[in-house]
Design a protein around this motif. Structure first.
Motif, PDB file in Angstrom:
ATOM      1  N   ARG A  35      81.404  32.039  56.763  1.00  0.00           N
ATOM      2  CA  ARG A  35      80.957  30.468  56.551  1.00  0.00           C
ATOM      3  C   ARG A  35      82.149  29.738  56.084  1.00  0.00           C
ATOM      4  O   ARG A  35      82.025  28.660  56.574  1.00  0.00           O
ATOM      5  N   ASN A  36      83.127  30.090  55.182  1.00  0.00           N
ATOM      6  CA  ASN A  36      83.914  29.616  54.803  1.00  0.00           C
ATOM      7  C   ASN A  36      85.304  29.247  55.470  1.00  0.00           C
ATOM      8  O   ASN A  36      86.205  29.996  55.308  1.00  0.00           O
ATOM      9  N   GLU A  37      85.381  28.230  56.382  1.00  0.00           N
ATOM     10  CA  GLU A  37      86.416  28.179  56.996  1.00  0.00           C
ATOM     11  C   GLU A  37      87.958  27.850  56.825  1.00  0.00           C
ATOM     12  O   GLU A  37      88.702  28.590  56.793  1.00  0.00           O
ATOM     13  N   ALA A  38      87.849  27.174  55.370  1.00  0.00           N
ATOM     14  CA  ALA A  38      89.160  27.139  54.797  1.00  0.00           C
ATOM     15  C   ALA A  38      89.654  28.475  54.468  1.00  0.00           C
ATOM     16  O   ALA A  38      91.138  28.617  54.444  1.00  0.00           O
ATOM     17  N   LYS A  39      88.683  29.125  53.691  1.00  0.00           N
ATOM     18  CA  LYS A  39      89.303  30.328  53.147  1.00  0.00           C
ATOM     19  C   LYS A  39      89.676  31.432  54.129  1.00  0.00           C
ATOM     20  O   LYS A  39      90.665  32.072  54.109  1.00  0.00           O
ATOM     21  N   LEU A  40      89.090  31.288  55.368  1.00  0.00           N
ATOM     22  CA  LEU A  40      89.239  32.352  56.451  1.00  0.00           C
ATOM     23  C   LEU A  40      90.831  31.933  57.119  1.00  0.00           C
ATOM     24  O   LEU A  40      91.671  32.749  57.434  1.00  0.00           O
TER      25      LEU A  40
END
Length: 259
Positions: A35-40
């Motif tokens: 869900r976390n695009e920034a983390k990915l």
């Protein structure tokens, strides 16, 4: 250089992140989902710089019914073929069934069962057509018995194990393999989300996520149908075959209960 591509769900932390590191080290191109695009994107940038591979981020919330099909549609639009599928995304809810959140449990069923099955359904035909591919479904030692205080979670993992074994057998005459990874208690964000930190299960000791991922990775590459990381987990998975069901229910309830 390896020109194969792996899709890993739940790749932003825990076992999924460790899988991403292992595949990148072996020069697989990555498709990372969570869900976390920034983390990915942070993970993708780090592994791209370190290993010289390509990494694609597809941020989708797999608890949304349409997300798994949207994910595969996006891959098709980008002409990305998936050679290895790692269905790692999953979560649990803790408490007596009559007290737990139905919304949370519906989301759990969607992620643990429906998204996993949908991605397998969508990506398996391409593997069969190419006569090459691997699928790793993350189940759990929970798959081997019912689980009072986590009834729905245990049932979802029983589904994952049964489903994986069945299609593995169906594919026995192809070069496509299916592996079910069945870890026990593992130190990730999983236990925090399920409020399990104080349960006897986690207080008795948990494996590290990198150990679990490495065991699963080796099992996948060696075409094993089922992999249970850790001697204690292997022993417990075998033990339940010989105990009366009532005894199993009592034991599981005891170890899941909070001190």
């Amino acid at each position: 250089m390896n020109n194969k591509t792996v899709l890993i769900t739940g790749a932003s932390s825990g076992i999924g992140l460790e899988f991403a590191k292992l595949f990148a080290k072996d020069h697989y191109h990555l498709v990372l989902n969570a869900r976390n695009e920034a983390k990915l994107q942070e993970i993708a940038d780090e592994l791209t710089a370190k290993h010289g591979i390509q990494a694609t981020v597809v941020a989708k919330d797999l608890s949304m019914p349409e997300s798994a099909e949207e994910l595969t549609a996006e891959l098709m639009a980008k002409n990305i073929e998936i050679d290895v599928l790692v269905n790692n995304a999953g979560f649990a809810a803790y408490g007596p069934f009559d007290e737990t959140s139905w919304k949370e449990e519906k989301d759990m069923l969607q992620v643990n069962i429906m998204a996993l099955t949908t991605l397998t359904k969508q990506l398996l035909p391409g593997m069969i057509k190419r006569n090459s591919g691997k699928i790793l479904n993350v189940a759990s030692t929970a798959a081997f018995q019912p689980g009072p205080l986590m009834a729905v979670y245990y049932a979802t993992k029983a589904y994952v194990l049964s489903f994986s074994e069945a299609i593995s057998y169906e594919l026995r005459n192809t070069n496509v393999t299916v592996t079910a990874l069945c870890p026990g208690a593992t130190s990730t964000n999983f236990e925090k989300r399920a409020s399990l930190e104080q349960s006897r299960l986690f207080q008795s000791g948990a494996m590290d996520a990198d150990q679990v991922a490495l065991t699963g990775y080796k099992a996948l590459m060696n075409d094993k149908r089922i992999s249970v990381p850790g001697f204690k987990n292997k022993a417990l998975a075998q033990l339940v075959r010989f105990l009366p069901r009532k005894a199993i229910l009592n034991i599981v309830h005891y170890v899941q209960d909070k001190k």
